[in-house]
Scaffold this active site. Structure first.
Site, short mmCIF file in Angstrom:
data_model
loop_
_atom_site.label_atom_id
_atom_site.label_comp_id
_atom_site.label_asym_id
_atom_site.label_seq_id
_atom_site.Cartn_x
_atom_site.Cartn_y
_atom_site.Cartn_z
N GLU A 1 -30.61 -25.90 18.80
CA GLU A 1 -29.28 -26.26 18.31
C GLU A 1 -29.26 -27.69 17.82
OE1 GLU A 1 -26.04 -25.68 21.12
OE2 GLU A 1 -26.85 -23.75 21.76
N GLU B 1 -29.02 -24.02 27.78
CA GLU B 1 -28.69 -25.34 28.36
C GLU B 1 -28.62 -25.27 29.88
OE1 GLU B 1 -25.23 -26.95 26.41
OE2 GLU B 1 -26.42 -27.61 24.70
P1 P53 Z 1 -18.97 -27.17 21.40
C1 P53 Z 1 -21.58 -30.07 25.42
C2 P53 Z 1 -22.46 -31.02 24.91
C3 P53 Z 1 -23.55 -30.62 24.18
C4 P53 Z 1 -23.79 -29.26 23.97
O1 P53 Z 1 -20.52 -27.41 21.66
C5 P53 Z 1 -22.93 -28.32 24.50
C6 P53 Z 1 -21.82 -28.71 25.23
C7 P53 Z 1 -20.89 -27.69 25.82
O2 P53 Z 1 -19.64 -27.76 25.25
O3 P53 Z 1 -23.11 -26.97 24.37
C8 P53 Z 1 -23.85 -26.40 23.32
O4 P53 Z 1 -18.81 -25.75 20.98
C9 P53 Z 1 -23.84 -24.92 23.58
C10 P53 Z 1 -23.12 -24.13 22.53
C11 P53 Z 1 -21.97 -24.95 21.99
C12 P53 Z 1 -22.53 -26.17 21.28
O5 P53 Z 1 -23.36 -26.91 22.14
O6 P53 Z 1 -18.29 -27.47 22.68
O7 P53 Z 1 -25.11 -24.38 23.80
O8 P53 Z 1 -22.71 -22.91 23.09
O9 P53 Z 1 -21.09 -24.25 21.16
C13 P53 Z 1 -21.48 -27.07 20.71
O10 P53 Z 1 -18.60 -28.10 20.30
#
Ligand code: P53
Length: 506
Positions: A399, A197
């Site tokens: 993701e 990201e």
């Molecule tokens: P968490 C924010 C918005 C979208 C994706 O996020 C994001 C984030 C950062 O918080 O990050 C990605 O764990 C990231 C992963 C992360 C996942 O989304 O905050 O690449 O490391 O765990 C989900 O719910």
């Protein structure tokens, strides 16, 4: 309706990151990383104080905070230091992923496990040996590893001494690290991603780029993540150069290797039919496309010139940077997709990025997750079409997933129909996108095994099909259990995406 639309060798699987699963933060010579300074922000804290949004610093964002976490670690909760203990449980965990039929396992290498300070001359053999074992375990089960080189865990030494990617020293250190691991694992890992990201630099430069902002002491009286454009765009320029150099060196090491970008895709909708709102969409889209435009097309897009000029941002190109970007374009595109955003015209003559990770304007047509993230499967199809139309490169979903609170039944089962529903709707829309003609070659569910949240360091925000018995404070047996979604995803993979109904015996 023909549902057999997924390519025969479609890569179904899941995604993780070293800092959210491994733990063992000080074992076998690993050095400290920025992620070891990410504090727990519990849901309870957010609910009671009511003031949490994504701009409240969950990571240390000033040198004072880092110093205090170093001196008094026991007065902080720093869950990324323990993760889910994957460092010791990787065999059992990979076996469970294999049982679901995984074809791909996206994971990251912890840079400070290989180079404890980030810039050491010699790599740490114990760190290298660990990933050999993990990759061997994947291949034993017929799983292809996909490896992110830097997923929110810059070595702390580089952050403290050099301002992370603000410095060219960090670029050189990264390239040396990339060279070392890609050469070592070239026969075991075909797919590489450079920076997770990469656009996160706008909202969280410490996490993303190891940059401790100069003004971060003032965090409590404002939004530290707005502004600092000069530092953020210089840091990310340096990262994009490091990424391009990595693409080139990977191809030199072995022409069969494939290197991709990773963008947190922000698909924006106008709040109304006002042209001004649509203009704001264009602005915000530019601040999202920018990163992939550079990584895929090899040069800065036209629209950034005005933004830089009128905001007095001067991105310094070192000699050779222009050529490096041009010659180091990625082989494929990856995105994380969680939600969509709503834009309202802000009346600014010179637009600036919102720096937001979650829209502050609600979309009344969408339901929210328990963490307030709008759920938008159709937006997934839209964004896949936009990306393919723009780059014409194969796309991998690095993701997609749902963070939710899971309840254990009295017999220990976890009936997570909400997660199944989220997956079903997103896979359906991905299927539509493939029918539209978009070249998607794989899909990685975020967090197939419960892990520590990136944003809040909670364990309570669970993404997995595999439950981990552990709470926000690291308490619990660590036992792994199969949720209902485990059997659902297994069926999806077995049928290569043809059978998506939630008719599961559990
Ligand atoms: P968490 C924010 C918005 C979208 C994706 O996020 C994001 C984030 C950062 O918080 O990050 C990605 O764990 C990231 C992963 C992360 C996942 O989304 O905050 O690449 O490391 O765990 C989900 O719910």
């Amino acid at each position: 309706m023909d549902n057999n639309v997924f390519p025969k060798d479609f890569l179904w699987g899941g995604a993780t990151a070293a800092n959210q699963i491994e733990g063992a933060f000080d074992e076998d010579g690993r050095g400290l990383a920025t992620s070891d300074f990410a504090r727990l922000v519990s849901k309870q804290e957010r609910d009671t104080e009511g003031k949490f949004d994504e701009h409240v610093p969950h990571n240390a964002s000033s040198s004072e905070m880092v110093a205090d976490m170093k001196a008094n670690p026991d007065s902080w909760h720093l869950p990324k230091r323990w993760g889910i203990d994957f460092y010791h449980t990787y065999k059992e965990d990979i076996a469970l992923l294999a049982e679901m039929g995984f074809k791909v396992f996206r994971m990251s290498i912890s840079w400070s496990r290989i180079f404890p300070n980030g810039d050491d001359k010699q790599p740490n053999e114990l760190g290298l040996a660990f990933y050999d074992k993990v990759f061997d375990e994947c291949h034993k089960h017929g799983i292809e590893p996909m490896v992110t080189l830097s997923h929110f865990d810059t070595p702390l030494h580089l952050a403290e001494e050099y301002g992370g990617f603000l410095s060219r020293h960090t670029v050189d250190a990264f390239v040396h690290y990339a060279q070392t691991v890609i050469a070592r694992y070239q026969s075991k890992v075909k797919y590489w991603l450079t920076f997770n990201e990469i656009n996160n630099v706008l909202s969280n430069p410490f996490t993303s780029s190891g940059v401790i902002l100069g003004g971060a002491k003032k965090v409590s009286d404002g939004n530290p993540y707005l502004g600092h454009w000069q530092e953020k765009f210089q840091a990310v320029h340096n990262q994009m150069v490091a990424s391009a150099l990595t693409v080139q060196l990977a191809h030199r090491i072995n022409p069969n290797l494939r290197v991709g970008n990773m963008l947190c895709r922000l698909e924006n909708y106008a709040e109304s039919t006002k042209p001004e709102d649509q203009l704001q969409v264009l602005f915000e889209d530019h601040f999202n496309w920018f990163f992939t435009d550079v990584q895929a097309n090899g040069e800065y897009p036209y629209y950034m010139k005005r933004f830089f000029k009128e905001n007095h941002i001067n991105v310094e190109f070192a000699p050779g940077d222009k050529e490096a970007l041009l010659e180091g374009t990625v082989d494929f595109i990856t995105i994380s997709y969680y939600m969509t955003y709503v834009m309202r015209y802000r009346g600014e003559p010179v637009p600036k990025p919102t720096g937001r990770l979650v829209s502050d304007i609600k979309n009344p047509n969408l339901e929210l997750s328990a963490w307030g993230w709008p759920i938008d499967p159709i937006g997934f199809r839209i964004t896949l079409n936009h990306i393919y139309d723009r780059y014409h490169l194969p796309i991998f979903i690095s993701e997609n997933g749902l963070g939710a609170v899971d309840q254990l039944e009295s017999d220990g089962r976890i009936i997570d129909d909400y997660r199944i529903d989220y997956m079903r709707k997103h896979v359906e829309q991905m299927r539509e996108a493939i029918k539209d003609g978009v070249d998607v070659f794989g899909y990685a569910w975020w967090g197939p095994i419960d892990l520590v949240s990136s944003g809040t360091s909670e364990m309570t925000k669970r993404y997995g099909m595999i439950y981990v018995d552990q709470d926000d404070y690291g308490q619990g047996t660590g036992e792994r259990k199969r949720k209902k979604s485990f059997y659902y995803y297994k069926k999806v993979i077995q049928s290569n995406g043809a059978e998506l109904d939630n008719d599961i015996k559990y």
